[in-house]
Enzyme design. Structure first.
Site, short mmCIF file in Angstrom:
data_model
loop_
_atom_site.label_atom_id
_atom_site.label_comp_id
_atom_site.label_asym_id
_atom_site.label_seq_id
_atom_site.Cartn_x
_atom_site.Cartn_y
_atom_site.Cartn_z
N ARG A 13 0.83 -1.21 0.00
CA ARG A 13 0.00 0.00 0.00
C ARG A 13 0.87 1.26 0.00
NH1 ARG A 13 -0.67 4.84 2.23
NH2 ARG A 13 -0.18 3.97 4.27
N ASP A 14 1.53 1.55 1.10
CA ASP A 14 2.30 2.79 1.24
C ASP A 14 3.43 2.82 0.22
OD1 ASP A 14 3.09 5.21 2.36
OD2 ASP A 14 4.39 4.25 3.83
N HIS A 205 6.28 4.32 12.46
CA HIS A 205 6.38 4.24 11.00
C HIS A 205 7.52 5.16 10.55
CE1 HIS A 205 4.17 3.99 6.96
NE2 HIS A 205 4.98 4.99 6.76
N CYS A 238 9.78 9.11 -0.87
CA CYS A 238 9.21 10.17 -0.05
C CYS A 238 8.78 11.24 -1.03
CB CYS A 238 10.25 10.71 0.93
SG CYS A 238 9.67 12.16 1.82
N ASN A 247 10.28 3.86 2.95
CA ASN A 247 10.05 3.35 4.30
C ASN A 247 11.26 2.53 4.74
OD1 ASN A 247 6.97 3.79 4.97
ND2 ASN A 247 7.07 3.18 2.83
#
Ligand code: MG
Length: 285
Positions: A13-14, A205, A238, A247
Site C-alpha cells: 500500500r504505502d 512508521h 518520499c 520506508n
C-alpha cells in the site's frame, strides 16, 4: 523465549502508492502472498481510495479477492472515510486504517481539510469498527517534521493522539512521513505520547530519507516500542524528497531486531526475494 516484535509490511500500500510506475494486479497479489508466506504477521495490502486520486491502487477490491488468505496474517487496508470503509469490509479486510496528521498545513495539503476535519470525516469509521469488532489503526503523519511547517512539537502529536483515543479503540501509528527523525527526536516523541497510549497500542512508521531509520528503530526498541511498519525493499520513496529511500526496509529492520535478541517470525531471505521481484517491476534496480 525471545520477546516478539511485530512488523507490519506496508509495501503493497504505502510503497506502491508512492511509486510512479504502474504494477500489474497479479504482481501485487504475488507480493502480498509472498510477504504472508515469509511470516509477516500483518500486511497493509491496499487502500480503498478514489481511483482518480490514486490510480496505483484502483484495483483494491480485485487484489483483496485474489490473494491467498493465510490465517496467521492480518490483511489491513487504508480507508479515507466511511465509503472507503464499506468497500474495504465488502472486500474482506481484516483491519482498517485511517489517517490524520500532526501538522495543520500537511493535513490541508494532503487531505484538503484541517486535522479536526479529518477526525470528523472518519468518526463514523471509529463507530463502525467498534460495533463490528474490526481492528482500527489511526495514522498520525508528520510526527517529527512537516515539509511545509518544519519541526513539529511532540505536544502537538500528543494532542492529536489524545483526540484519537477519545474517539474509540484504536492502534496509534506515528509516522515520520519525511524521514527527518534522529534518535533523540524519537525519544522526545515517545516521552510525550507514552503517558497517553499503551505500548501495545503504539506503532512507529519510519522513513529512511536521512539514513537514520535503523538508528531510530534501535532507540525505539530500547524504549519499549514493539510494533513497527516497514516496507519490503524499502519501497515508498518520499513524495517530498525525490529519489530518497522510502520506508524503513523490512529485511533491515527484522535483522536489527534479531541482532538485539527479538523474534519477528520473518524469513528475511523470502522477503528479500519478493523485494527483488517487485523492485525490478518498478525499475528501481
Ligand atoms: Mg510511509
Amino acid at each position: 523465549m525471545p520477546e516478539f516484535v511485530r512488523i507490519t509490511d506496508v509495501g503493497p500500500r504505502d510503497g506502491l502508492q508512492n511509486e510512479a510506475a504502474p504494477v500489474p494486479t497479479a504482481a501485487k497479489v504475488a507480493l502480498i502472498d509472498a510477504l504472508a508466506g515469509a511470516g509477516l504477521p500483518e500486511v497493509e495490502a491496499t487502500a480503498f481510495v478514489r481511483s482518480d486520486l490514486i490510480p496505483q491502487l484502483a484495483d483494491a477490491a480485485e487484489v483483496m479477492s485474489t490473494i491467498e488468505r493465510r490465517p496467521s496474517t492480518v490483511y489491513s487496508t487504508l480507508v479515507p472515510n466511511e465509503r472507503g470503509f464499506d468497500a474495504a469490509v465488502t472486500a474482506g479486510t481484516d483491519k482498517v486504517a485511517v489517517f490524520t496528521a500532526a501538522s495543520e498545513t500537511f493535513s490541508q495539503r494532503n487531505t484538503n481539510t484541517s486535522i479536526e476535519g479529518t477526525l470528523h470525516r472518519f468518526a463514523p469509521v471509529f463507530a463502525r469498527c467498534d460495533a463490528q469488532e474490526i481492528p482500527l489503526r489511526a495514522y498520525v503523519s508528520t510526527v517529527i517534521a512537516c515539509p511545509y511547517d518544519g519541526p513539529i512539537d511532540p505536544s502537538a502529536v500528543a494532542n492529536v493522539v489524545e483526540q484519537l483515543l477519545a474517539m474509540g479503540p484504536c492502534e496509534i501509528d506515528l509516522g515520520d512521513t519525511i524521514g527527518a527523525a534522529k534518535p533523540d527526536d524519537i525519544e522526545r516523541l515517545l516521552e510525550a505520547v507514552t503517558p497517553l497510549v499503551q505500548m501495545d497500542q503504539l506503532v512507529l512508521h519510519l522513513h529512511d530519507t536521512g539514513g537514520l531509520a535503523l538508528a531510530c528503530a534501535e532507540r525505539a526498541l530500547h524504549l519499549g516500542v514493539r510494533h513497527f511498519d516497514a516496507s519490503c525493499g524499502g519501497l515508498g520513496g518520499c513524495p517530498f524528497a525525490p529519489g530518497a529511500p522510502g520506508n524503513i526496509s523490512t529485511v533491515a529492520l527484522a535483522k536489527l531486531c534479531a541482532s538485539m535478541g527479538f523474534e519477528t517470525g520473518i524469513d528475511t531471505i523470502a522477503v528479500a526475494d519478493a523485494a527483488t521481484t517487485v523492485r525490478s517491476l518498478l525499475n528501481r534496480d
